[in-house]
Design a protein around this motif. Structure first.
Motif, PDB file in Angstrom:
ATOM      1  N   GLY A  22       0.813  -1.210   0.000  1.00 21.47           N
ATOM      2  CA  GLY A  22       0.000   0.000   0.000  1.00 21.47           C
ATOM      3  C   GLY A  22       0.843   1.256   0.000  1.00 21.47           C
ATOM      4  N   GLU A  32      -7.399  -2.189  -2.034  1.00 26.01           N
ATOM      5  CA  GLU A  32      -7.984  -2.704  -0.790  1.00 26.01           C
ATOM      6  C   GLU A  32      -9.428  -3.154  -1.008  1.00 26.01           C
ATOM      7  OE1 GLU A  32      -9.498  -1.005   3.502  1.00 26.01           O
ATOM      8  OE2 GLU A  32      -7.931   0.109   2.436  1.00 26.01           O
ATOM      9  N   ALA A 210      -5.077  -7.325   2.543  1.00 26.31           N
ATOM     10  CA  ALA A 210      -6.031  -6.223   2.561  1.00 26.31           C
ATOM     11  C   ALA A 210      -5.991  -5.484   3.893  1.00 26.31           C
ATOM     12  CB  ALA A 210      -7.449  -6.747   2.295  1.00 26.31           C
ATOM     13  N   LEU A 213      -2.979  -3.314   3.796  1.00 27.63           N
ATOM     14  CA  LEU A 213      -3.249  -2.157   2.941  1.00 27.63           C
ATOM     15  C   LEU A 213      -4.036  -1.089   3.696  1.00 27.63           C
ATOM     16  CD1 LEU A 213      -4.257  -3.881  -0.431  1.00 27.63           C
ATOM     17  CD2 LEU A 213      -2.323  -2.344  -0.108  1.00 27.63           C
ATOM     18  N   SER A 214      -4.979  -1.537   4.529  1.00 21.43           N
ATOM     19  CA  SER A 214      -5.825  -0.578   5.246  1.00 21.43           C
ATOM     20  C   SER A 214      -5.039   0.230   6.265  1.00 21.43           C
ATOM     21  CB  SER A 214      -6.962  -1.319   5.959  1.00 21.43           C
ATOM     22  OG  SER A 214      -6.491  -2.000   7.113  1.00 21.43           O
ATOM     23  N   THR A 217      -3.812   2.982   3.578  1.00 24.71           N
ATOM     24  CA  THR A 217      -4.781   3.687   2.744  1.00 24.71           C
ATOM     25  C   THR A 217      -5.917   4.232   3.577  1.00 24.71           C
ATOM     26  OG1 THR A 217      -5.956   1.604   2.312  1.00 24.71           O
ATOM     27  CG2 THR A 217      -4.251   2.258   0.741  1.00 24.71           C
ATOM     28  N   GLN A 287     -15.808  -3.781   5.729  1.00 23.26           N
ATOM     29  CA  GLN A 287     -15.459  -3.194   4.434  1.00 23.26           C
ATOM     30  C   GLN A 287     -16.552  -3.447   3.407  1.00 23.26           C
ATOM     31  OE1 GLN A 287     -12.550  -5.135   1.794  1.00 23.26           O
ATOM     32  NE2 GLN A 287     -11.283  -3.314   2.062  1.00 23.26           N
TER      33      GLN A 287
END
Length: 323
Positions: A22, A32, A210, A213-214, A217, A287
């Motif tokens: 990310g 994501e 993911a 990544l969060s 991001t 999400q």
């Protein structure tokens, strides 16, 4: 401690890789969300179908599962209640608050911890079934009814959505299909079973990427604040982590020990599995339902760190007192 480090290492490494990806922008701005949809709609249903279709649903009808279920129900219920009372969360966010407070990381962490510490992962398999077949449908029903996708005009609309949710929700649909295959004693063709197994094996690593990544991001459903902001608040994270890593195993111990009188090895298995951290499924669910992902993200990460200490303490204490 070395056994626990071995079990936790892949989680930390994959989450760190997701963060690095990310930060470097290798997968683009929408990575994501795309990975989250892949996990929720494709990989996780395949994994759940594979697990449920090859298991016996009646396996969790035993005293050990009663103790584990009691801790899960109380922790999830308290997390759901306090998320609304203390932090003003709506129904859907409260469902996620309950999930991070009592839904354990049973598959990708529970299995290696059980093998390393207990020498047997059979109880973890029962927990997986319990969470997939009983806990997840309740959480997903609350999510569906508490988001815009679940609103309706009148009781008939709400009832219609509840009755059709198994068809609309890939997690529940895959679990029900797996349950049907198991109940009928069917054996899938090798090519189909192996394909589902391969696809399902991508669920956990992709979810962890993911999650990583969060950490860099912008969170889904939240305010337009960059990563590193104040997020949902430390108090909410601390509460969820305390319920997950301390309250839940204490309730499991109280029910399994004084009330049910479980033998030492069974009680250790119940308490150890109850002390596992929150599953990253909570982040994926939040999400996909368009909720603020910062609260479940922070709770999953923090509980994974804290559980190293609580798992070690539980193993030492139960072993020391001869239970």
């Amino acid at each position: 401690m070395s056994a626990l480090l071995t079990a936790f290492a892949p989680i930390w490494m994959l989450t760190a890789i997701g963060y690095a990806v990310g930060r470097g922008g290798l997968l683009g701005a929408g990575a994501e969300a795309v990975l989250g949809r892949f996990v929720f709609h494709v990989a996780m249903p395949a994994a759940l179908f594979t697990m449920v279709s090859g298991a016996r649903p009646g396996a969790f009808a035993n005293p050990s599962m009663v103790a584990f279920a009691a801790g899960t129900a109380l922790a999830c219920g308290l997390g759901f209640l306090l998320s609304g009372r203390l932090f003003g969360r709506g129904t859907a966010d409260r469902a996620i608050g309950g999930m991070v407070s009592g839904y354990v990381n049973s598959a990708n962490l529970g299995i290696p911890v059980a093998v390393q510490v207990l020498g047997d992962a059979s109880f973890v398999a029962q927990i997986i079934l319990f969470q997939v077949l009983l806990v997840s449908p309740v959480i997903l029903t609350l999510l569906d009814s508490g988001t815009e996708s679940g609103t309706g005009t009148g009781g008939s609309a709400v009832l219609r959505r509840m009755l059709t949710m198994p068809v609309r929700n890939p997690i529940i649909l895959a679990s029900l299909l797996g349950l049907a295959v198991s109940a009928l004693g069917l054996r899938l063709p090798h090519a189909l079973a192996h394909s589902c197994e391969l696809l399902g094996s991508a669920a956990v690593p992709t979810a962890l990427i993911a999650l990583g990544l969060s950490l860099h991001t912008r969170p889904v459903g939240g305010e337009a604040t960059p990563t590193g902001g104040s997020g949902p608040g430390r108090a909410e994270t601390v509460l969820a982590v305390a319920l997950k890593t301390v309250f839940q195993p204490l309730i499991a111990f109280a029910v399994g020990g004084p009330l049910l009188g479980l033998p030492g090895p069974q009680l250790l298995a119940v308490v150890l599995c109850s002390a596992l951290p929150a599953a990253q499924n909570a982040f994926i669910y939040a999400q996909q339902y368009g909720l603020d992902t910062r609260a479940p993200r922070d709770a999953v990460v923090a509980s994974t760190v804290v559980s190293m200490a609580t798992l070690s303490l539980a193993t030492w204490a139960l072993g020391t007192f001869g239970t």
